[in-house]
Structure formats: structure tokens, C-alpha cells
Motif scaffolding. Structure first.
Motif, PDB file in Angstrom:
ATOM      1  N   UNK A  29     -10.043  39.563  72.663  1.00 32.19           N
ATOM      2  CA  UNK A  29      -9.419  40.882  72.819  1.00 32.19           C
ATOM      3  C   UNK A  29      -8.506  40.934  74.040  1.00 32.19           C
ATOM      4  N   UNK A  30      -8.975  40.383  75.149  1.00 28.86           N
ATOM      5  CA  UNK A  30      -8.173  40.424  76.366  1.00 28.86           C
ATOM      6  C   UNK A  30      -6.917  39.571  76.228  1.00 28.86           C
ATOM      7  N   UNK A  31      -7.009  38.480  75.479  1.00 27.15           N
ATOM      8  CA  UNK A  31      -5.815  37.676  75.214  1.00 27.15           C
ATOM      9  C   UNK A  31      -4.808  38.428  74.353  1.00 27.15           C
ATOM     10  N   UNK A  32      -5.298  39.401  73.585  1.00 27.79           N
ATOM     11  CA  UNK A  32      -4.421  40.260  72.791  1.00 27.79           C
ATOM     12  C   UNK A  32      -3.986  41.500  73.579  1.00 27.79           C
ATOM     13  N   UNK A  33      -4.355  41.521  74.857  1.00 31.44           N
ATOM     14  CA  UNK A  33      -4.040  42.631  75.764  1.00 31.44           C
ATOM     15  C   UNK A  33      -4.715  43.931  75.333  1.00 31.44           C
ATOM     16  N   UNK A  34      -5.833  43.806  74.648  1.00 28.87           N
ATOM     17  CA  UNK A  34      -6.644  44.981  74.334  1.00 28.87           C
ATOM     18  C   UNK A  34      -7.501  45.335  75.543  1.00 28.87           C
ATOM     19  N   UNK A  35      -7.978  46.555  75.561  1.00 29.41           N
ATOM     20  CA  UNK A  35      -8.862  47.003  76.635  1.00 29.41           C
ATOM     21  C   UNK A  35     -10.305  46.790  76.200  1.00 29.41           C
ATOM     22  N   UNK A  36     -11.110  46.212  77.075  1.00 29.10           N
ATOM     23  CA  UNK A  36     -12.492  45.882  76.734  1.00 29.10           C
ATOM     24  C   UNK A  36     -13.439  46.541  77.735  1.00 29.10           C
ATOM     25  N   UNK A  37     -14.409  47.281  77.206  1.00 30.74           N
ATOM     26  CA  UNK A  37     -15.475  47.842  78.027  1.00 30.74           C
ATOM     27  C   UNK A  37     -16.802  47.250  77.602  1.00 30.74           C
ATOM     28  N   UNK A  38     -17.795  47.316  78.476  1.00 31.19           N
ATOM     29  CA  UNK A  38     -19.104  46.741  78.196  1.00 31.19           C
ATOM     30  C   UNK A  38     -20.197  47.724  78.594  1.00 31.19           C
ATOM     31  N   UNK A  39     -21.184  47.866  77.707  1.00 31.78           N
ATOM     32  CA  UNK A  39     -22.380  48.649  78.016  1.00 31.78           C
ATOM     33  C   UNK A  39     -23.592  47.805  77.656  1.00 31.78           C
ATOM     34  N   UNK A  40     -24.498  47.605  78.601  1.00 31.14           N
ATOM     35  CA  UNK A  40     -25.790  46.983  78.296  1.00 31.14           C
ATOM     36  C   UNK A  40     -26.858  48.065  78.408  1.00 31.14           C
ATOM     37  N   UNK A  41     -27.860  47.973  77.559  1.00 31.18           N
ATOM     38  CA  UNK A  41     -28.830  49.065  77.472  1.00 31.18           C
ATOM     39  C   UNK A  41     -30.183  48.568  76.996  1.00 31.18           C
ATOM     40  N   UNK A  42     -31.212  49.379  77.229  1.00 29.72           N
ATOM     41  CA  UNK A  42     -32.539  49.197  76.626  1.00 29.72           C
ATOM     42  C   UNK A  42     -33.001  50.578  76.170  1.00 29.72           C
ATOM     43  N   UNK A  43     -33.790  51.275  77.012  1.00 28.20           N
ATOM     44  CA  UNK A  43     -34.161  52.641  76.653  1.00 28.20           C
ATOM     45  C   UNK A  43     -33.155  53.648  77.210  1.00 28.20           C
ATOM     46  N   UNK A  44     -32.083  53.146  77.750  1.00 27.58           N
ATOM     47  CA  UNK A  44     -30.975  53.938  78.270  1.00 27.58           C
ATOM     48  C   UNK A  44     -29.909  52.973  78.754  1.00 27.58           C
ATOM     49  N   UNK A  45     -28.798  53.493  79.234  1.00 30.83           N
ATOM     50  CA  UNK A  45     -27.730  52.640  79.735  1.00 30.83           C
ATOM     51  C   UNK A  45     -28.184  51.967  81.031  1.00 30.83           C
ATOM     52  N   UNK A  46     -28.041  50.649  81.089  1.00 31.16           N
ATOM     53  CA  UNK A  46     -28.429  49.905  82.285  1.00 31.16           C
ATOM     54  C   UNK A  46     -27.219  49.517  83.131  1.00 31.16           C
ATOM     55  N   UNK A  47     -26.150  49.121  82.479  1.00 38.92           N
ATOM     56  CA  UNK A  47     -24.934  48.746  83.209  1.00 38.92           C
ATOM     57  C   UNK A  47     -23.724  49.064  82.333  1.00 38.92           C
ATOM     58  N   UNK A  48     -22.637  49.462  82.980  1.00 36.20           N
ATOM     59  CA  UNK A  48     -21.465  49.906  82.232  1.00 36.20           C
ATOM     60  C   UNK A  48     -20.194  49.472  82.946  1.00 36.20           C
ATOM     61  N   UNK A  49     -19.291  48.834  82.211  1.00 37.48           N
ATOM     62  CA  UNK A  49     -17.966  48.493  82.720  1.00 37.48           C
ATOM     63  C   UNK A  49     -16.932  49.268  81.911  1.00 37.48           C
ATOM     64  N   UNK A  50     -16.046  50.015  82.552  1.00 38.15           N
ATOM     65  CA  UNK A  50     -15.039  50.772  81.805  1.00 38.15           C
ATOM     66  C   UNK A  50     -14.022  49.829  81.169  1.00 38.15           C
ATOM     67  N   UNK A  51     -13.369  50.270  80.086  1.00 38.34           N
ATOM     68  CA  UNK A  51     -12.384  49.413  79.406  1.00 38.34           C
ATOM     69  C   UNK A  51     -11.203  49.075  80.316  1.00 38.34           C
ATOM     70  N   UNK A  52     -10.900  47.793  80.396  1.00 39.68           N
ATOM     71  CA  UNK A  52      -9.743  47.322  81.159  1.00 39.68           C
ATOM     72  C   UNK A  52      -9.133  46.136  80.433  1.00 39.68           C
ATOM     73  N   UNK A  53      -7.915  45.813  80.784  1.00 31.12           N
ATOM     74  CA  UNK A  53      -7.253  44.650  80.194  1.00 31.12           C
ATOM     75  C   UNK A  53      -6.683  43.734  81.268  1.00 31.12           C
ATOM     76  N   UNK A  54      -7.099  43.912  82.506  1.00 28.72           N
ATOM     77  CA  UNK A  54      -6.579  43.106  83.611  1.00 28.72           C
ATOM     78  C   UNK A  54      -7.044  41.658  83.482  1.00 28.72           C
ATOM     79  N   UNK A  55      -6.289  40.704  84.060  1.00 27.96           N
ATOM     80  CA  UNK A  55      -6.625  39.278  83.924  1.00 27.96           C
ATOM     81  C   UNK A  55      -8.035  38.931  84.409  1.00 27.96           C
ATOM     82  N   UNK A  56      -8.521  39.601  85.443  1.00 29.51           N
ATOM     83  CA  UNK A  56      -9.831  39.260  85.980  1.00 29.51           C
ATOM     84  C   UNK A  56     -10.992  39.960  85.296  1.00 29.51           C
ATOM     85  N   UNK A  57     -10.691  40.776  84.279  1.00 33.16           N
ATOM     86  CA  UNK A  57     -11.756  41.579  83.668  1.00 33.16           C
ATOM     87  C   UNK A  57     -12.745  40.726  82.875  1.00 33.16           C
TER      88      UNK A  57
END
Length: 228
Positions: free
Chosen positions: A52-80
Motif C-alpha cells: 500500500x505504501x509503495x502505491x502511496x496509499x495511507x496506512x493506519x494500524x490498530x492492535x487490540x484484544x478486549x479494547x484498543x491497545x495501540x494505534x497508528x494514524x494513517x500515513x503515507x510517509x517513507x518512514x511509516x
């Protein structure tokens, strides 16, 4: 105003906004070989993020169990991509599953429409899970469900007296697999079929992944959707 005609030109935004939802509950720690369900989901999520990032799409990530544990907002920057991989590497599966409630929580937080890819073993109450997925569809998101199960959860190859353990509530049951194999196979196949049918009714793309399935199946599934 200036006695001249002007043509307004604009370029439609075609970049996709994608949210990867990775189940990090304790049940995802199960493995029958070297790769747990959580490992498999992380590898798949990282590979999807790379494409997706190679297509310059924005990618966000959410990891969860019984609730949200970690969240990264959608970005398309090279270091994302590094940020996505680091987040996955630092996360270990633990805690109970409350997938339905967590999906409602995520749906309420996503303010802009996009593609939501859920990577989970779906080991929770199907009715509640589907209510959460319907909430995402109501918010106009496209939804893909990548149902990750271990090979042994599907094939149930056990033949000797075995102690089975619930990874989330630590319940232990000793059983003769030969006595329960037929019922188990019927129930797991019905479990898979029910999710497949319920997702189809909500226009949700559902795919089952055995942890021994090559990862390129998931990538091809995504690319086929992207090109549709």
C-alpha cells in the motif's frame, strides 16, 4: 469578470486510506508449528502495508484484544512502514477477546471513509462481531475480513488423549480426540461457513487463512480487490 473563459482542472484523489486491524488477544498465540496466528497476521499486515505504501496509499494500524491497545494514524510517509513493523514487533498477544465492542470503538473513531482489513481468528460471539462489522459498513467503509486459524484448529489431527487449554481463561480439559473429532469438525466448519455467509450478506469480503497457507494468497486477495 475578466471577459475571459477559464477551464478549472482538478486531479481526483485516488490514494486509498487503509486501516489494518490486528487481533492481539491471547487466543492468537496458538501455534502448531513455528508460526502462531498472531505471527501470521503480523507478517500479512506488514506485507500489505508495504504494498500500500509503495502505491502511496495511507496506512493506519490498530492492535487490540478486549479494547484498543495501540494505534497508528494513517500515513503515507517513507518512514511509516518502519513504524508499522516496529509497532507489530513490540506487541505480544495477551488478554481476552472482546471483538464486537472493539469494532464499535474503532468505527466510532474512524472519521474518514476507507478500507478496513480485519486480521483475526474471530473467536468471539459471532452475533456481536457482526454487529461491529455492520457498524463499519454503516460508516461507509469497505471491509475485508482475513480469518486467521491455525492448521490444527481446522484439521484437528489429534489422536491421543490430549489436554486442551483455553489461552484466554486458562480452562483445561482432558479429552480423547477420537471421541469428539466428528463433532468438532462439524462445528468448526459451521463456524467458518456462518462467518462467510454473514459477511457476504453485509457486502464484506471474507477469506479464510490457514497458518500454513503462503502469505501471497492474502496479497493476491487484496490486489484483486484493489483492481476491481
Amino acid at each position: 469578470k475578466f471577459d475571459r473563459y477559464y477551464i478549472k482542472e482538478y486531479e481526483e484523489e485516488t490514494n486509498l486510506r487503509c486501516y489494518l486491524l490486528v487481533d492481539a488477544s491471547a487466543s492468537m498465540n496458538y501455534r502448531s508449528n513455528g508460526v502462531s496466528k498472531f505471527d501470521y497476521a503480523c507478517y500479512l499486515a506488514a506485507a500489505l502495508a508495504y504494498i500500500m505504501l509503495n502505491q502511496q496509499d495511507l496506512v493506519g494500524l490498530v492492535t487490540f484484544s478486549d479494547g484498543i491497545r495501540r494505534q497508528l494514524p494513517p500515513r503515507s510517509s517513507p518512514g511509516h512502514l518502519r513504524a508499522v513493523i516496529d509497532s507489530l514487533e513490540q506487541m505480544g498477544p495477551s488478554g481476552d477477546t472482546d471483538l464486537g465492542r472493539t469494532l464499535h470503538q474503532i468505527a466510532s473513531q474512524l472519521k474518514r471513509r476507507g478500507l478496513v482489513i480485519l486480521l483475526s481468528d474471530l473467536l468471539d460471539e459471532p452475533t456481536e462481531v457482526m454487529q461491529g462489522l455492520r457498524h463499519l459498513r454503516y460508516q461507509k467503509h469497505e471491509v475485508l475480513v482475513f480469518h486467521v486459524l491455525d492448521h490444527d484448529e481446522i484439521a484437528f489431527p489429534f489422536t491421543q488423549l490430549t489436554q486442551f487449554e483455553d489461552l484466554e481463561d486458562e480452562t483445561h480439559v482432558i479429552a480423547d480426540p477420537r471421541a469428539i473429532a466428528a463433532d468438532y469438525q462439524e462445528q468448526i466448519q459451521q463456524f467458518i461457513k456462518d462467518y462467510e455467509v454473514m459477511c457476504r450478506r453485509q457486502s464484506i469480503d471474507y477469506t479464510l487463512f490457514n497458518t500454513r497457507t503462503p502469505l501471497d494468497k492474502g496479497l493476491l486477495k487484496y490486489l484483486a480487490w484493489r483492481g476491481a
